[in-house]
Write an enzyme that holds these catalytic residues in place. Sequence first.
Site, short mmCIF file in Angstrom:
data_model
loop_
_atom_site.label_atom_id
_atom_site.label_comp_id
_atom_site.label_asym_id
_atom_site.label_seq_id
_atom_site.Cartn_x
_atom_site.Cartn_y
_atom_site.Cartn_z
N THR A 181 -18.18 0.21 -46.37
CA THR A 181 -16.81 -0.22 -46.07
C THR A 181 -15.80 0.89 -46.39
O THR A 181 -14.83 1.08 -45.66
CB THR A 181 -16.46 -1.48 -46.86
OG1 THR A 181 -16.74 -1.26 -48.25
CG2 THR A 181 -17.28 -2.65 -46.39
N THR A 182 -16.03 1.62 -47.48
CA THR A 182 -15.14 2.73 -47.83
C THR A 182 -15.36 3.90 -46.89
O THR A 182 -14.41 4.53 -46.42
CB THR A 182 -15.40 3.17 -49.29
OG1 THR A 182 -15.31 2.03 -50.15
CG2 THR A 182 -14.40 4.21 -49.72
N ASP A 208 -15.09 -1.63 -54.49
CA ASP A 208 -15.60 -2.02 -53.17
C ASP A 208 -14.46 -1.94 -52.16
O ASP A 208 -13.44 -2.62 -52.31
CB ASP A 208 -16.17 -3.44 -53.24
CG ASP A 208 -16.72 -3.89 -51.90
OD1 ASP A 208 -17.58 -3.17 -51.36
OD2 ASP A 208 -16.29 -4.94 -51.39
N ASP A 268 -23.85 -6.54 -52.04
CA ASP A 268 -23.89 -5.41 -51.11
C ASP A 268 -25.31 -4.87 -50.97
O ASP A 268 -25.77 -4.59 -49.85
CB ASP A 268 -22.96 -4.29 -51.60
CG ASP A 268 -21.49 -4.61 -51.35
OD1 ASP A 268 -21.21 -5.67 -50.75
OD2 ASP A 268 -20.63 -3.80 -51.75
#
Length: 537
Positions: A106-107, A73, A399
Amino acid sequence: FRTAKSREQATKMDMGGPSVLGQGAMNFKGADAKMSVVIGAMAVSDLVKSTLGPKGMDKILQSQTGEVTVTNDGATILRRLTLDNPAAKILVDISKTQDEEVGDGTTTVCILAGSLLAEADPLLSQRIHPQTIIQGWRLAVGAARKQLEAMAWDFNSEPEAFRKVLFKIAKTTLSSKIVHNEHDQFANICVDAILRLKGSGSLENIQIIKKCGGSMKDSFLAEGFILDKKIGVGQPKRLENAKILVANTPMDTDKVKIYGAKVKVDSMTKVAEIEAAELGKMIAKCEKIAAHGCNVFINRQLIYNKPEQYFADKGIMAIEHADFEGVERLSKVLGGDIVSTFDHPELVKMGGCKLIEEIMIGEDRMIQFSGCEGGEACTIVLRGASMHLLDEAERSVHDALCVLSTVVKDPRAIYGGGCSEVAMAEAVDELAKITPGKKSLAIEAFARALRALPKTIAENGGYDATELVTQLRAAHAGGNKSAGLDMRNGKIADMEGMGITESFRVKCCSLVSASEAAEMIIRVDEVVTCAPRQRQE
């Protein structure tokens, strides 16, 4: 002829003028400053790049205390890092914001921002002003967002179709997580949990319990609500049609416990009288609680032996030390108030449920509430071989729940697998052709940065990324607007047929956040670092 003093002043002016910074402070200007911030941000982007996509890898993070975290994550990785570069911290912040806002991407947001900076570096070397690059990027963001909105489709129709799309989005989100081998099962769990919230989006009503043992296949969504506590000794272990009083009150408050106080008595009879008075007050409080007409009493604090015995004699089930989060959640689930005083029973709203019983999960006893009046709460029980595995599974499920909660509020979806990025890049390229001036170079750079995302996904899968991305561009140019990367077989496939679906809002947030962060970084022309604090001896 110049004097020695004038020569010294001239030398200082040549070196940039007299320094106004404190001793030990440093500053970088011009090209050095740009290199420092751009390279720092690109390094963070490269750090998380290998975690993107369904075949992304995990990272092991070890803290200073020796605590080990295994995760892929992006937000978790960046949150655990100790960074010194200021631009790198900007990317960490946008990753945190993305995680809090929509829960996923997020990545993606870090990689896109890093790709934009990598494309901006040669433009800056060509002496193109940062403001010109930013103007081009803003035009590109507008075109990309317009294309994304054109691709998005609304699915807020009949409940069955709505659930199918939610399942596809959950499955796509979980495909890059540690639970990907069981993503069908976990996608169903997440969708059922979100649908029970009935559109409220209150994720705090979904409790996640982690219990070591078994395999991930043994994870399940429990009916009702599970409290990780035990029922008191000598009390009923099963109760139907429960009337529940949820409280946060000390049951030992009437004891003499003033620090430093001394009580002097001249006989043991007086000691017995003091104890009897304390006991009388405690029993009086228990009688007030029983007068509410409840048959279940749940307290955030300890209940102690004598009140527990009183409740057992009255046939009232007593549950003690339910932590504050558990009490808050129980209040919402059961539809009752959290009570601290018991003088006015008529003003208290009690909770209710159809059945309370003690169940076993693994080797632990827990209390299950079924048929709750609130009806909007549930508990996800995760099973796995170790706590590291369970922690990562919890992050994965969280998530997915955040993404589904976002989708329920904004029911628009797009196709994944690099489909939306290539379509946006195509629209941005078209804009670059009709834009005059140096801004068109920045717009072309933005399109290349967008295509870096599917390229990274393909690279992480071990495939020929350049070949696949060029095939994907050709497919979109040929009119197949739902074409994307099939990472299972390493080829181009129809995302609609494969069910690879993503949330429109998540993708839109990633696009806007990454471009704004990259804009902020390339505007920097000087970095000033304060002197480190001196240790006093």
